[in-house]
Design a protein around this motif. Structure first.
Motif, PDB file in Angstrom:
ATOM      1  N   ASN A 238       2.665 -19.502  55.349  1.00  0.00           N
ATOM      2  CA  ASN A 238       3.508 -18.528  54.671  1.00  0.00           C
ATOM      3  C   ASN A 238       3.718 -17.374  55.639  1.00  0.00           C
ATOM      4  O   ASN A 238       3.483 -17.515  56.843  1.00  0.00           O
ATOM      5  CB  ASN A 238       2.872 -18.084  53.339  1.00  0.00           C
ATOM      6  CG  ASN A 238       1.482 -17.485  53.509  1.00  0.00           C
ATOM      7  OD1 ASN A 238       1.082 -17.080  54.613  1.00  0.00           O
ATOM      8  ND2 ASN A 238       0.726 -17.417  52.415  1.00  0.00           N
ATOM      9  N   GLU A 240       2.031 -14.763  55.969  1.00  0.00           N
ATOM     10  CA  GLU A 240       0.785 -14.109  56.359  1.00  0.00           C
ATOM     11  C   GLU A 240      -0.062 -14.922  57.324  1.00  0.00           C
ATOM     12  O   GLU A 240      -0.745 -14.358  58.173  1.00  0.00           O
ATOM     13  CB  GLU A 240      -0.042 -13.803  55.102  1.00  0.00           C
ATOM     14  CG  GLU A 240       0.664 -12.856  54.131  1.00  0.00           C
ATOM     15  CD  GLU A 240      -0.090 -12.714  52.826  1.00  0.00           C
ATOM     16  OE1 GLU A 240      -1.124 -13.400  52.662  1.00  0.00           O
ATOM     17  OE2 GLU A 240       0.350 -11.925  51.968  1.00  0.00           O
ATOM     18  N   ASP A 256      -3.856 -16.522  62.229  1.00  0.00           N
ATOM     19  CA  ASP A 256      -2.603 -15.834  62.480  1.00  0.00           C
ATOM     20  C   ASP A 256      -1.773 -16.663  63.467  1.00  0.00           C
ATOM     21  O   ASP A 256      -2.231 -17.701  63.962  1.00  0.00           O
ATOM     22  CB  ASP A 256      -2.830 -14.396  62.962  1.00  0.00           C
ATOM     23  CG  ASP A 256      -3.517 -14.307  64.325  1.00  0.00           C
ATOM     24  OD1 ASP A 256      -3.477 -15.287  65.099  1.00  0.00           O
ATOM     25  OD2 ASP A 256      -4.073 -13.235  64.631  1.00  0.00           O
ATOM     26  N   TRP A 263      -9.999 -16.441  58.316  1.00  0.00           N
ATOM     27  CA  TRP A 263     -11.076 -16.786  57.394  1.00  0.00           C
ATOM     28  C   TRP A 263     -11.120 -18.300  57.213  1.00  0.00           C
ATOM     29  O   TRP A 263     -10.190 -19.014  57.596  1.00  0.00           O
ATOM     30  CB  TRP A 263     -10.928 -16.091  56.035  1.00  0.00           C
ATOM     31  CG  TRP A 263      -9.599 -16.259  55.329  1.00  0.00           C
ATOM     32  CD1 TRP A 263      -8.546 -15.401  55.349  1.00  0.00           C
ATOM     33  CD2 TRP A 263      -9.188 -17.351  54.484  1.00  0.00           C
ATOM     34  NE1 TRP A 263      -7.499 -15.874  54.587  1.00  0.00           N
ATOM     35  CE2 TRP A 263      -7.876 -17.068  54.032  1.00  0.00           C
ATOM     36  CE3 TRP A 263      -9.798 -18.524  54.050  1.00  0.00           C
ATOM     37  CZ2 TRP A 263      -7.168 -17.925  53.190  1.00  0.00           C
ATOM     38  CZ3 TRP A 263      -9.090 -19.393  53.215  1.00  0.00           C
ATOM     39  CH2 TRP A 263      -7.798 -19.079  52.793  1.00  0.00           C
ATOM     40  N   LYS A 265     -12.857 -21.414  54.324  1.00  0.00           N
ATOM     41  CA  LYS A 265     -13.485 -21.594  53.019  1.00  0.00           C
ATOM     42  C   LYS A 265     -13.664 -23.074  52.730  1.00  0.00           C
ATOM     43  O   LYS A 265     -12.772 -23.879  53.000  1.00  0.00           O
ATOM     44  CB  LYS A 265     -12.635 -20.960  51.911  1.00  0.00           C
ATOM     45  CG  LYS A 265     -13.322 -20.971  50.556  1.00  0.00           C
ATOM     46  CD  LYS A 265     -12.549 -20.166  49.551  1.00  0.00           C
ATOM     47  CE  LYS A 265     -13.339 -20.033  48.247  1.00  0.00           C
ATOM     48  NZ  LYS A 265     -14.613 -19.283  48.443  1.00  0.00           N
ATOM     49  N   ASP A 279       2.802 -17.378  45.626  1.00  0.00           N
ATOM     50  CA  ASP A 279       1.798 -16.545  46.306  1.00  0.00           C
ATOM     51  C   ASP A 279       0.460 -17.267  46.404  1.00  0.00           C
ATOM     52  O   ASP A 279      -0.574 -16.644  46.645  1.00  0.00           O
ATOM     53  CB  ASP A 279       1.627 -15.217  45.579  1.00  0.00           C
ATOM     54  CG  ASP A 279       1.170 -15.382  44.134  1.00  0.00           C
ATOM     55  OD1 ASP A 279       1.239 -16.514  43.613  1.00  0.00           O
ATOM     56  OD2 ASP A 279       0.751 -14.392  43.522  1.00  0.00           O
ATOM     57  N   MET A 280       0.499 -18.587  46.249  1.00  0.00           N
ATOM     58  CA  MET A 280      -0.721 -19.383  46.278  1.00  0.00           C
ATOM     59  C   MET A 280      -0.736 -20.333  47.481  1.00  0.00           C
ATOM     60  O   MET A 280       0.304 -20.710  48.014  1.00  0.00           O
ATOM     61  CB  MET A 280      -0.833 -20.236  44.999  1.00  0.00           C
ATOM     62  CG  MET A 280      -1.023 -19.438  43.742  1.00  0.00           C
ATOM     63  SD  MET A 280      -2.720 -18.828  43.589  1.00  0.00           S
ATOM     64  CE  MET A 280      -2.620 -18.020  41.986  1.00  0.00           C
ATOM     65  N   LYS A 295      -5.847 -17.944  46.249  1.00  0.00           N
ATOM     66  CA  LYS A 295      -5.150 -16.684  46.484  1.00  0.00           C
ATOM     67  C   LYS A 295      -6.104 -15.720  47.173  1.00  0.00           C
ATOM     68  O   LYS A 295      -7.249 -15.542  46.737  1.00  0.00           O
ATOM     69  CB  LYS A 295      -4.651 -16.084  45.164  1.00  0.00           C
ATOM     70  CG  LYS A 295      -3.772 -14.855  45.345  1.00  0.00           C
ATOM     71  CD  LYS A 295      -3.199 -14.398  44.009  1.00  0.00           C
ATOM     72  CE  LYS A 295      -2.281 -13.198  44.195  1.00  0.00           C
ATOM     73  NZ  LYS A 295      -1.720 -12.730  42.895  1.00  0.00           N
ATOM     74  N   ASP A 296      -5.630 -15.121  48.267  1.00  0.00           N
ATOM     75  CA  ASP A 296      -6.447 -14.171  49.037  1.00  0.00           C
ATOM     76  C   ASP A 296      -7.789 -14.770  49.426  1.00  0.00           C
ATOM     77  O   ASP A 296      -8.834 -14.104  49.392  1.00  0.00           O
ATOM     78  CB  ASP A 296      -6.655 -12.873  48.237  1.00  0.00           C
ATOM     79  CG  ASP A 296      -5.346 -12.161  47.924  1.00  0.00           C
ATOM     80  OD1 ASP A 296      -4.430 -12.237  48.760  1.00  0.00           O
ATOM     81  OD2 ASP A 296      -5.239 -11.561  46.839  1.00  0.00           O
ATOM     82  N   GLY A 297      -7.768 -16.050  49.777  1.00  0.00           N
ATOM     83  CA  GLY A 297      -8.972 -16.706  50.258  1.00  0.00           C
ATOM     84  C   GLY A 297      -9.958 -17.138  49.196  1.00  0.00           C
ATOM     85  O   GLY A 297     -11.032 -17.639  49.516  1.00  0.00           O
ATOM     86  N   GLU A 298      -9.616 -16.965  47.923  1.00  0.00           N
ATOM     87  CA  GLU A 298     -10.514 -17.332  46.834  1.00  0.00           C
ATOM     88  C   GLU A 298      -9.841 -18.337  45.905  1.00  0.00           C
ATOM     89  O   GLU A 298      -8.643 -18.262  45.647  1.00  0.00           O
ATOM     90  CB  GLU A 298     -10.930 -16.097  46.023  1.00  0.00           C
ATOM     91  CG  GLU A 298     -11.685 -15.053  46.833  1.00  0.00           C
ATOM     92  CD  GLU A 298     -13.011 -15.582  47.372  1.00  0.00           C
ATOM     93  OE1 GLU A 298     -13.625 -16.438  46.703  1.00  0.00           O
ATOM     94  OE2 GLU A 298     -13.427 -15.132  48.464  1.00  0.00           O
ATOM     95  N   GLU A 300      -8.620 -19.702  42.685  1.00  0.00           N
ATOM     96  CA  GLU A 300      -8.256 -19.161  41.380  1.00  0.00           C
ATOM     97  C   GLU A 300      -8.493 -20.192  40.272  1.00  0.00           C
ATOM     98  O   GLU A 300      -8.956 -19.845  39.190  1.00  0.00           O
ATOM     99  CB  GLU A 300      -6.781 -18.734  41.378  1.00  0.00           C
ATOM    100  CG  GLU A 300      -6.461 -17.592  42.329  1.00  0.00           C
ATOM    101  CD  GLU A 300      -6.618 -16.239  41.680  1.00  0.00           C
ATOM    102  OE1 GLU A 300      -6.127 -16.050  40.551  1.00  0.00           O
ATOM    103  OE2 GLU A 300      -7.242 -15.370  42.305  1.00  0.00           O
TER     104      GLU A 300
END
Length: 317
Positions: A238, A240, A256, A263, A265, A279-280, A295-298, A300
């Motif tokens: 995406n 980011e 990046d 990160w 996971k 946004d996922m 989302k944001d590395g976690e 959901e």
């Protein structure tokens, strides 16, 4: 007896007509979705951005992969099938079958050029078709062409069982170049900002690959190696980050555009595929039959799928 014969004949006609008219649940053309292509018991689960199930298509044919033709068609293929099927999503109907022979390893659609490409491991070819399914060209490559991506009129193809990446002109289907890469390479991501192409892979023998190779998009020169985890094979991005699934270690990496790890996971069991949706970030766990919304590395949420989710397709409308 005569009446029974007539009745039996009418029943047969009715059954045959039912088979001809058989279709899957329709999908609203204005509906965005992420689709999990499940291959152990062939099916596709269509999910919305909240993880709610839109519908599930279950197949009798042994499909092993799919591709979207924006915005209302889906291409289905199987390595042991001798044809590629194209369904219309809004009606659920089969609208076209393309005779390919067995051995299809991948289907890829170039939206800019409006061209469909089919890779075949039995003939070691990639064949191009226009948006109407008419054959345009074909090229014979090295052993087991599979992963494909395109950029600025060029088609990039990994030959899975050969140490080579082929660069082909999309319009002429002529070979422009071949670059040396690792055997058993799989998965790729073109990074426009840096003029590079990232290559993943399984590794050979008892030594699993743990690096993503970054090549110059024009010359094929190896510029960088990104240390990740075991068997990086799935890519998505995406605005980011670039996301990489490592199916040998059940890990998702985020980097990046310069290859710096942001990160990582642990997620899923044997994850082959990753996709960016709204946004996922979505990851498919092949062995646990679930897709994970991140989302944001976690994580959901996770949603159950059919057996063997192997590929993810995204449509955003």
């Amino acid at each position: 007896m005569k009446n029974w014969t007539v009745l039996l004949f009418l029943c047969l006609i009715w059954i045959m007509q039912g088979c001809i008219d058989e279709r899957f649940s329709s999908i609203n053309p204005h509906q965005s979705f992420v689709a999990s292509v499940n291959i152990l018991e062939p099916s596709i689960d269509f999910l919305d951005s909240k993880g709610e199930r839109i519908t599930t298509w279950k197949f009798e044919k042994a499909y092993t992969g799919a591709a979207l033709i924006p915005f209302d068609r889906i291409v289905l293929y199987g390595h042991q099938l001798d044809e590629v099927d194209i369904y219309e999503l809004s009606s659920g109907k089969l609208i076209q079958s393309i005779k390919t022979g067995t051995g299809t390893t991948n289907a890829y659609y170039d939206q800019k050029e409006k061209m469909l490409f089919i890779a075949n491991s039995k003939k070691n070819t990639v064949t191009s078709y226009d948006e109407h399914g008419e054959k345009q060209g074909e090229i014979r490559l090295q052993d087991y062409p599979m992963s494909m991506d395109s950029y600025q009129g060029k088609l990039y193809i990994i030959n899975y069982k050969a140490p080579a990446l082929s660069v082909v002109d999309i319009k002429t289907m002529k070979l422009l170049d071949e670059w040396s890469i690792d055997k058993s390479s799989s998965g790729m991501q073109i990074v426009e900002e840096t003029g590079t192409i990232w290559i993943g892979g399984h590794g050979e023998g008892s030594r699993p690959n743990q690096k993503v190779k970054v090549l110059d998009l024009k010359t094929g020169e190896l510029l960088q190696e990104i240390q990740v985890s075991h068997m990086p094979v799935g890519f998505a991005r995406n605005e980011e980050a670039i996301f990489i699934t490592n199916h040998g270690s059940n890990e998702l990496y985020a980097c990046d555009v310069n290859g710096n790890v942001l990160w990582s996971k642990e997620v899923g069991a044997n994850p082959f595929s990753v996709a960016a949706f709204k946004d996922m970030i979505i990851v498919a766990g092949y062995d646990d039959n679930r897709v994970y919304f991140i989302k944001d590395g976690e994580i959901e949420q996770s949603i159950s799928t059919g057996s063997g989710p192997f590929q993810l397709l995204v449509r955003e409308v």
